[in-house]
Design a protein around this motif. Sequence first.
Motif, mmCIF file in Angstrom:
data_model
loop_
_atom_site.group_PDB
_atom_site.id
_atom_site.type_symbol
_atom_site.label_atom_id
_atom_site.label_comp_id
_atom_site.label_asym_id
_atom_site.label_seq_id
_atom_site.Cartn_x
_atom_site.Cartn_y
_atom_site.Cartn_z
ATOM 1 N N ILE A 236 -3.566 11.456 -3.696
ATOM 2 C CA ILE A 236 -3.193 10.432 -2.717
ATOM 3 C C ILE A 236 -4.376 10.110 -1.807
ATOM 4 O O ILE A 236 -4.659 8.954 -1.544
ATOM 5 C CB ILE A 236 -1.980 10.884 -1.879
ATOM 6 C CG1 ILE A 236 -0.749 10.982 -2.763
ATOM 7 C CG2 ILE A 236 -1.729 9.927 -0.723
ATOM 8 C CD1 ILE A 236 0.470 11.542 -2.071
ATOM 9 N N ALA B 289 -8.327 9.943 -0.879
ATOM 10 C CA ALA B 289 -9.613 9.764 -1.560
ATOM 11 C C ALA B 289 -10.556 10.919 -1.207
ATOM 12 O O ALA B 289 -10.443 11.523 -0.132
ATOM 13 C CB ALA B 289 -10.237 8.438 -1.149
ATOM 14 N N LYS C 250 2.364 1.784 -3.515
ATOM 15 C CA LYS C 250 1.375 2.297 -4.474
ATOM 16 C C LYS C 250 1.061 3.763 -4.202
ATOM 17 O O LYS C 250 0.938 4.557 -5.134
ATOM 18 C CB LYS C 250 0.080 1.483 -4.420
ATOM 19 C CG LYS C 250 0.182 0.104 -4.988
ATOM 20 C CD LYS C 250 -1.173 -0.574 -5.114
ATOM 21 C CE LYS C 250 -1.887 -0.698 -3.803
ATOM 22 N NZ LYS C 250 -3.164 -1.412 -3.884
ATOM 23 N N THR C 251 0.955 4.119 -2.934
ATOM 24 C CA THR C 251 0.630 5.495 -2.562
ATOM 25 C C THR C 251 1.769 6.441 -2.915
ATOM 26 O O THR C 251 1.539 7.518 -3.475
ATOM 27 C CB THR C 251 0.304 5.583 -1.055
ATOM 28 O OG1 THR C 251 -0.793 4.706 -0.783
ATOM 29 C CG2 THR C 251 -0.069 6.990 -0.653
ATOM 30 N N GLU D 25 0.836 -1.208 0.000
ATOM 31 C CA GLU D 25 0.000 0.000 0.000
ATOM 32 C C GLU D 25 0.869 1.256 0.000
ATOM 33 O O GLU D 25 0.583 2.215 -0.706
ATOM 34 C CB GLU D 25 -0.935 0.015 1.214
ATOM 35 C CG GLU D 25 -2.018 -1.026 1.179
ATOM 36 C CD GLU D 25 -3.090 -0.770 0.134
ATOM 37 O OE1 GLU D 25 -3.326 0.401 -0.237
ATOM 38 O OE2 GLU D 25 -3.695 -1.749 -0.315
ATOM 39 N N LYS E 31 4.099 5.980 -5.192
ATOM 40 C CA LYS E 31 4.178 6.039 -6.654
ATOM 41 C C LYS E 31 3.124 6.996 -7.200
ATOM 42 O O LYS E 31 3.409 7.824 -8.063
ATOM 43 C CB LYS E 31 3.983 4.633 -7.226
ATOM 44 C CG LYS E 31 4.150 4.539 -8.709
ATOM 45 C CD LYS E 31 4.020 3.084 -9.160
ATOM 46 C CE LYS E 31 4.021 2.970 -10.657
ATOM 47 N NZ LYS E 31 3.821 1.600 -11.102
ATOM 48 N N GLN E 32 1.910 6.912 -6.671
ATOM 49 C CA GLN E 32 0.824 7.781 -7.101
ATOM 50 C C GLN E 32 1.178 9.245 -6.815
ATOM 51 O O GLN E 32 0.966 10.112 -7.641
ATOM 52 C CB GLN E 32 -0.461 7.390 -6.366
ATOM 53 C CG GLN E 32 -1.667 8.183 -6.788
ATOM 54 C CD GLN E 32 -2.751 7.307 -7.360
ATOM 55 O OE1 GLN E 32 -2.542 6.117 -7.611
ATOM 56 N NE2 GLN E 32 -3.889 7.870 -7.568
ATOM 57 N N GLU F 249 -6.412 6.791 -1.717
ATOM 58 C CA GLU F 249 -7.008 6.684 -3.051
ATOM 59 C C GLU F 249 -6.729 5.341 -3.721
ATOM 60 O O GLU F 249 -7.617 4.749 -4.323
ATOM 61 C CB GLU F 249 -6.505 7.829 -3.940
ATOM 62 C CG GLU F 249 -7.035 7.830 -5.339
ATOM 63 C CD GLU F 249 -8.531 8.143 -5.438
ATOM 64 O OE1 GLU F 249 -9.144 7.700 -6.421
ATOM 65 O OE2 GLU F 249 -9.074 8.824 -4.560
ATOM 66 N N THR F 250 -5.504 4.837 -3.614
ATOM 67 C CA THR F 250 -5.131 3.614 -4.328
ATOM 68 C C THR F 250 -5.553 2.326 -3.631
ATOM 69 O O THR F 250 -5.436 1.255 -4.200
ATOM 70 C CB THR F 250 -3.605 3.555 -4.555
ATOM 71 O OG1 THR F 250 -2.956 3.603 -3.277
ATOM 72 C CG2 THR F 250 -3.130 4.683 -5.442
ATOM 73 N N SER F 251 -6.038 2.443 -2.400
ATOM 74 C CA SER F 251 -6.413 1.242 -1.638
ATOM 75 C C SER F 251 -7.607 0.536 -2.254
ATOM 76 O O SER F 251 -8.469 1.160 -2.862
ATOM 77 C CB SER F 251 -6.749 1.611 -0.196
ATOM 78 O OG SER F 251 -5.597 2.003 0.487
ATOM 79 N N GLU F 252 -7.628 -0.762 -2.042
ATOM 80 C CA GLU F 252 -8.731 -1.584 -2.536
ATOM 81 C C GLU F 252 -9.149 -2.564 -1.454
ATOM 82 O O GLU F 252 -8.339 -2.987 -0.626
ATOM 83 C CB GLU F 252 -8.277 -2.388 -3.764
ATOM 84 C CG GLU F 252 -7.875 -1.521 -4.932
ATOM 85 C CD GLU F 252 -7.304 -2.329 -6.072
ATOM 86 O OE1 GLU F 252 -6.921 -3.515 -5.869
ATOM 87 O OE2 GLU F 252 -7.193 -1.791 -7.171
ATOM 88 N N ASP G 279 -0.476 12.432 -8.826
ATOM 89 C CA ASP G 279 -1.887 12.062 -8.737
ATOM 90 C C ASP G 279 -2.376 12.201 -7.292
ATOM 91 O O ASP G 279 -1.586 12.289 -6.357
ATOM 92 C CB ASP G 279 -2.082 10.618 -9.212
ATOM 93 C CG ASP G 279 -1.773 10.449 -10.695
ATOM 94 O OD1 ASP G 279 -1.959 11.428 -11.455
ATOM 95 O OD2 ASP G 279 -1.337 9.354 -11.078
#
Length: 86
Positions: free
Chosen positions: A36, A38, A25-26, A22, A28-29, A77-80, A34
């Motif tokens: 971060i 949400a 990904k954060t 996580e 990198k975003q 934002e990138t979490s799923e 982009d």
Amino acid sequence: MSNPSPPSYPSRSKMLQSLFSEAYKTAKQGLCGDRILAQKTNVERRLEICSNCEKYNAEAKRCTVCGCFMLVKANIETSECPDGKW
């Protein structure tokens, strides 16, 4: 009357691996410029889904699948969702 057993979470190594994934990904975003965090409406929607999930520990506010604290994870934002619900 017996006490209910505490919820089961993934192993510490699995949770640590998830945390690093996580974080990567954060970062990198963010480095790409982009978003971060949400948007508030998205966070609220995610938390609503979690609160109605049988795998959510409402007392600890954690997911028993990934072990994450959902008040934090839902804001990234990138979490799923590990079950693909959001």
